[in-house]
Design a protein around this motif. Structure first.
Motif, short mmCIF file in Angstrom:
data_model
loop_
_atom_site.label_atom_id
_atom_site.label_comp_id
_atom_site.label_asym_id
_atom_site.label_seq_id
_atom_site.Cartn_x
_atom_site.Cartn_y
_atom_site.Cartn_z
N LEU A 71 0.95 -1.25 -0.08
CA LEU A 71 0.20 0.02 -0.35
C LEU A 71 0.89 1.28 0.01
O LEU A 71 1.88 1.17 0.66
N ARG A 72 0.22 2.39 -0.71
CA ARG A 72 1.01 3.45 -0.74
C ARG A 72 0.61 4.22 0.40
O ARG A 72 -0.57 4.70 0.37
N VAL A 73 1.31 4.90 1.21
CA VAL A 73 1.02 5.51 2.59
C VAL A 73 1.41 6.88 2.46
O VAL A 73 2.72 7.12 2.25
N GLY A 74 0.65 7.88 2.89
CA GLY A 74 1.01 9.31 3.30
C GLY A 74 0.63 9.72 4.70
O GLY A 74 -0.26 9.04 5.18
N VAL A 75 1.17 10.66 5.33
CA VAL A 75 0.89 11.17 6.52
C VAL A 75 0.84 12.76 6.48
O VAL A 75 1.21 13.35 5.84
N ILE A 76 -0.36 13.05 7.35
CA ILE A 76 -0.68 14.42 7.81
C ILE A 76 -0.52 14.64 9.08
O ILE A 76 -0.73 13.89 10.14
N SER A 77 -0.16 15.92 9.44
CA SER A 77 0.25 16.17 10.83
C SER A 77 -0.03 17.77 11.17
O SER A 77 -0.02 18.32 10.11
N ARG A 78 -0.16 18.01 12.13
CA ARG A 78 -0.40 19.59 12.44
C ARG A 78 1.04 20.13 12.43
O ARG A 78 0.94 21.42 11.96
N GLY A 79 2.04 19.61 12.55
CA GLY A 79 3.28 20.12 12.68
C GLY A 79 3.64 21.11 13.82
O GLY A 79 3.98 22.01 13.50
N TYR A 80 3.26 20.36 15.11
CA TYR A 80 3.46 21.39 16.25
C TYR A 80 4.86 22.07 16.56
O TYR A 80 6.01 21.43 16.26
N GLY A 81 4.95 23.19 16.60
CA GLY A 81 5.87 23.75 16.79
C GLY A 81 6.88 24.48 15.44
O GLY A 81 7.63 25.20 15.79
N GLY A 82 6.24 23.88 14.31
CA GLY A 82 6.97 24.26 13.35
C GLY A 82 6.27 25.62 12.73
O GLY A 82 5.20 25.74 12.74
N VAL A 89 8.31 8.35 3.23
CA VAL A 89 6.88 8.82 2.57
C VAL A 89 6.67 10.24 2.73
O VAL A 89 7.05 10.93 3.25
N PRO A 90 5.51 10.64 1.95
CA PRO A 90 4.98 12.06 1.91
C PRO A 90 4.41 12.36 3.10
O PRO A 90 3.58 11.74 3.48
N VAL A 91 4.88 13.33 3.82
CA VAL A 91 4.29 13.88 4.86
C VAL A 91 4.01 15.39 4.73
O VAL A 91 4.72 16.18 4.30
N VAL A 92 2.55 15.91 4.97
CA VAL A 92 2.14 17.21 4.79
C VAL A 92 1.77 17.69 6.20
O VAL A 92 1.10 16.89 6.80
N ILE A 93 2.12 18.96 6.48
CA ILE A 93 1.71 19.63 7.73
C ILE A 93 0.96 20.71 7.36
O ILE A 93 1.01 21.49 6.36
N ASP A 94 -0.19 20.82 8.23
CA ASP A 94 -0.93 21.97 8.19
C ASP A 94 -1.96 21.75 9.45
O ASP A 94 -2.49 20.68 9.87
#
Length: 347
Positions: A86-97, A129-134
């Motif tokens: 499986l192709r996996v991507g991650v999203i995150s708030r990006g705390y502190g960034g 893997v692709p990681v996107v923060i917002d």
């Protein structure tokens, strides 16, 4: 003047040691609890108001403040799902960034922890893997889908971010700490009432010896010590330096890191920093530099630019039971098209 880390740790200790003076905060706790329950109820009453992605989205979150092992769980999930094709991507708030713009796709060879936050950079560096923060997670998810081919999205935290629809909810709890005094903020460490655990898909206790009572065990196994200056890797049981070490832990539960080092035979002098603390060349100036300095991988990623030769980080690997793997598959398979069901095939 007390450091923020000292204040944070004192409050955490009060919650998890169930100090009696916290009852003074009960009126505020009751207000917070009602607000949290109404927020979730609005989501239940109008699920169409939340963004639901066209692929399965797994939330790895918690109901308590303090470290619960979310990042090792996210890394394990990424690696496990990728091993099944499986192709996996991650999203995150990006705390502190503080990225140049939002949403922001993390690039390990370009970005700094100050731009992205420590955990997204660690996940992107280790898993590739692709990681996107917002902070706006639906926006992060849409951006991820527009710029990368993914079959599954993993949200690092976001259990209480109800504008983001979800397929599965995984909740992490520290085995030693549990739910503390079982009270909502600010009287206790709970972000939502303890009853929230009854509605999630999978419950995981970090540091538990085995699965029991409806909880799956996540064991963190020390993998290797990595020299931050030279890249040399050493098995902890092959360490030849003196056992006395300086230890840095800027994580939600520094006691866990201290206990891990002690179990490996080290004699650490622990220096607890606030979770997501930012470091510079002077952060450790007062430490005894005649002794090796050991830290977590999450801390090390923020110190790579000024590391010394006797600085090391301890990498750890998450281990999950076969029963957890089976439960994950049973819940996830039904949301994957048939052509994407290698996850059901035996290894």
């Amino acid at each position: 003047m007390k450091r923020p880390a000292d204040i944070q740790q004192r409050l955490l200790r009060a919650w998890y040691q169930q100090r009696s003076w916290l009852v003074l905060l009960r009126p505020l706790s009751a207000l917070y609890c009602r607000f949290a329950m109404r927020k979730r109820q609005r989501y239940l009453d109008a699920p169409s108001a939340s963004w639901q992605p066209p692929v399965p989205l797994i939330v790895v979150g918690n109901v308590t403040l303090g470290g619960t092992g979310k990042t090792p769980m996210v890394i394990w999930l990424v690696e496990h799902l990728r091993s099944r094709g499986l192709r996996v991507g991650v999203i995150s708030r990006g705390y502190g960034g503080k990225p140049p713009s939002l949403p922001w796709r993390v690039q390990p060879t370009r970005d700094t922890p100050e731009q992205t936050g420590d955990e997204p950079l660690l996940i992107a560096s280790r898993c590739q893997v692709p990681v996107v923060i917002d902070p706006d997670r639906p926006r992060a998810g849409r951006y991820l889908l527009e710029h990368a081919a993914v079959d599954v999205i993993i949200s690092d935290d976001g259990l209480q971010h109800y504008r983001m629809g979800r397929t599965l909810e995984l909740v992490m709890i520290d085995h030693a700490r549990g739910l503390g005094n079982g009270r909502c903020l600010p009287e206790g460490p709970l972000r939502e009432p303890a009853s929230r655990l009854d509605s999630v898909d999978l419950r995981i206790r970090t540091g538990a010896p085995a699965d029991e009572d409806g909880f799956y065990a996540l064991r963190l196994e020390p993998a290797e010590l990595v020299n931050m200056k030279t890249g040399e890797k050493v098995r902890p049981d092959a360490w030849r330096a003196p056992p006395r070490v300086q230890a840095v832990a800027g994580i939600g539960n520094p006691e866990r890191f201290c206990k891990t080092l002690e179990n490996l035979g080290f004699v650490p002098e622990i220096h607890a920093f606030a979770d997501h603390a930012q470091y510079n060349e002077n952060s450790f100036a007062a430490f005894d530099h005649g002794e090796p300095l050991l830290m977590t991988e999450k801390d090390a990623i923020k110190c790579a630019g000024f590391a010394r030769e006797n600085w090391w980080y301890l990498s750890v690997d998450a281990r999950m039971s076969e029963s957890f793997v089976e439960a994950l598959h049973a819940r996830l398979d039904r949301h994957l098209p048939p052509r994407q069901n290698p996850i059901s095939e035996p290894e």
